[in-house]
Design a protein around this motif. Structure first.
Motif, PDB file in Angstrom:
ATOM      1  N   ILE A  50      36.630  56.264  44.375  1.00 54.97           N
ATOM      2  CA  ILE A  50      37.165  54.916  44.688  1.00 54.97           C
ATOM      3  C   ILE A  50      36.819  54.531  46.129  1.00 54.97           C
ATOM      4  CG2 ILE A  50      39.032  55.081  42.998  1.00 54.97           C
ATOM      5  CD1 ILE A  50      40.922  55.823  45.335  1.00 54.97           C
ATOM      6  N   CYS A  61      38.421  64.105  42.995  1.00 53.47           N
ATOM      7  CA  CYS A  61      38.643  63.011  43.942  1.00 53.47           C
ATOM      8  C   CYS A  61      40.098  62.989  44.377  1.00 53.47           C
ATOM      9  CB  CYS A  61      38.259  61.670  43.313  1.00 53.47           C
ATOM     10  SG  CYS A  61      38.670  60.288  44.404  1.00 53.47           S
ATOM     11  N   LYS A  81      31.856  62.764  45.724  1.00 52.65           N
ATOM     12  CA  LYS A  81      30.676  62.152  46.358  1.00 52.65           C
ATOM     13  C   LYS A  81      29.914  63.192  47.175  1.00 52.65           C
ATOM     14  CE  LYS A  81      30.917  57.831  48.087  1.00 52.65           C
ATOM     15  NZ  LYS A  81      29.898  57.163  47.260  1.00 52.65           N
TER      16      LYS A  81
HETATM   17  S1  SF4 Z   1      37.066  58.325  46.884  1.00 52.39           S
HETATM   18 FE1  SF4 Z   1      37.149  60.448  46.136  1.00 52.39          FE
HETATM   19  S2  SF4 Z   1      35.085  61.000  45.487  1.00 52.39           S
HETATM   20 FE2  SF4 Z   1      34.989  59.088  46.624  1.00 52.39          FE
HETATM   21  S3  SF4 Z   1      34.444  59.703  48.700  1.00 52.39           S
HETATM   22 FE3  SF4 Z   1      36.699  59.619  48.631  1.00 52.39          FE
HETATM   23  S4  SF4 Z   1      37.411  61.646  47.960  1.00 52.39           S
HETATM   24 FE4  SF4 Z   1      35.214  61.537  47.620  1.00 52.39          FE
END
Ligand code: SF4
Ligand SMILES: Cc1cc2nc3c(=O)[nH]c(=O)nc-3n(C[C@H](O)[C@H](O)[C@H](O)COP(=O)(O)OP(=O)(O)OC[C@H]3O[C@@H](n4cnc5c(N)ncnc54)[C@H](O)[C@@H]3O)c2cc1C
Length: 333
Positions: free
Chosen positions: A164, A144, A137
């Motif tokens: 997620i 992730c 993100k």
């Molecule tokens: S779930 Fe994974 S991609 Fe989403 S904000 Fe948290 S670490 Fe980042």
């Protein structure tokens, strides 16, 4: 914190024109509006957000709450959360919204936080807030870590293999159930977006959280006319009684005639990657007798698509019990 230019907007068209120069309105935006600052400044201190230009929108005339000609409600983008929660029309006609807001954060934060800022608050995923860690993100394509590590508080509905993260807002859950509309002034003019279409599922682009484009300024939110005689409730379950985000929450708007549910609007919080409206629960309730069997069937329907991660399987039953209890309490009120 990195250095940035700060300016106070006095004209919304000029603010939109300035922000339209940003490369994106999403993660990594180099121009940002600031309202209460309780999300943005937090993330700037952590270097998660690094805008080069910050436009203060607090002097724009966007801070009123008014009845609309169709007897709905118009809520300005910079109306403080505490003013909204304590407004007599909100308490009388949209009680679920007042309860949801008052269940969030603290009195001090609610005095600063605004309507639009709340809608655009970011996930509390610990990896997103830690620049030493990878995070799709924050930095697309880096991975992730939450999927194989700390995910107790994260989403069981709407997640993808790329992200997620849970949407943390309480207010948004009530707005989803109330069929709110978000009004935007952008470089190409004004438009309105149904609340359910505003936040995006993570899919393969978790850095894109909403439909906003560069320059887009949320000006206000509208609520449709209240449903006469509806029973409303927001129930939030969390690790401690205050100053904590939801593990599971439910916003319930029910109309019951002669023991039968004639209309139901249901949304869940703390479990979805966006504020989670549940048409499945609504279908399981509509035209059914208002009793515990029906309420549990609605909860089963709402969570049927849930996909737990390694640490958050408990949320499925928790969310079901949350919704069942909210329905029972609302129906009895
Ligand atoms: S779930 Fe994974 S991609 Fe989403 S904000 Fe948290 S670490 Fe980042
Ligand atoms: C300790 C803590 C506990 C919290 N607990 C809860 C909780 O239990 N429940 C809950 O729901 N929330 C909670 N919150 C989050 C809080 O509700 C949000 O931080 C707040 O609502 C954000 O509003 P703001 O006006 O301060 O946003 P800002 O920080 O000013 O802005 C947030 C984002 O919105 C953008 N923005 C702001 N206004 C506009 C606009 N008009 N148009 C376009 N973009 C705009 C900004 O550019 C920024 O990206 C908590 C926050 C903290 C710090």
């Amino acid at each position: 914190m990195h250095t940035f230019e700060f300016e106070r907007a006095t004209d919304s068209a000029a603010a939109v024109a300035t922000a339209a120069h940003a490369k994106t309105a999403q993660q990594g935006a180099d121009v940002r509006f600031v309202a209460g600052g309780t999300t943005l400044l937090d993330l700037m201190k952590l270097n998660v957000e690094t805008p080069v230009r910050v436009i203060d929108i607090n002097r724009l005339p966007l801070d009123t709450i008014e009845a609309t000609p169709d007897s709905g409600l118009k809520i300005g983008a910079t109306v403080r959360n505490s003013d909204l929660a304590n407004h007599p029309m909100v308490q009388r006609d949209y009680a679920v919204l007042s309860q949801a807001i008052l269940s969030g954060a603290s009195a001090q934060l609610r005095n600063m936080a605004t309507t639009a800022g709340n809608i655009l608050q970011r996930t509390r995923c610990m990896y997103f807030r830690d620049t030493a860690m990878p995070c799709n993100k924050r930095e697309p394509g880096t991975g992730c870590p939450a999927i194989t590590a700390n995910n107790r508080t994260l989403a069981i509905l709407g997640a993808s293999e790329h992200c997620i993260a849970t949407n943390p807002s309480d207010m948004c859950v009530a707005m989803a159930a109330l069929d709110a509309k978000i009004h935007i002034q952008g470089p190409k003019g004004q438009r309105a977006i149904a609340f359910g279409d505003f936040h995006l599922l993570p899919g393969s682009t978790p850095h894109r959280e909403t439909v906003l484009e560069p320059g887009d300024l949320i000006t206000h939110v509208t609520l449709p006319p209240p449903i006469a005689g509806s029973k409303q409730l927001y129930l939030k379950l969390r690790d401690r009684a205050s100053y904590e985000f939801a593990l599971a929450s439910a916003a319930v708007v029910l109309t019951i005639n002669g023991g039968k549910i004639t209309e139901a609007r249901i949304a869940l919080g703390g479990v979805g990657t966006k504020p989670w409206r549940s048409p499945e629960a609504e279908a399981a309730l509509t035209n059914k007798t208002a009793n515990d069997v029906t309420f549990r069937q609605a909860a089963e329907a709402a969570l049927r698509g849930a996909r737990p991660q390694s640490e958050n399987g408990f949320k499925i039953e928790l969310a079901k019990r949350c919704l069942t209890h909210a329905l029972r309490t609302a129906a009895a009120s």
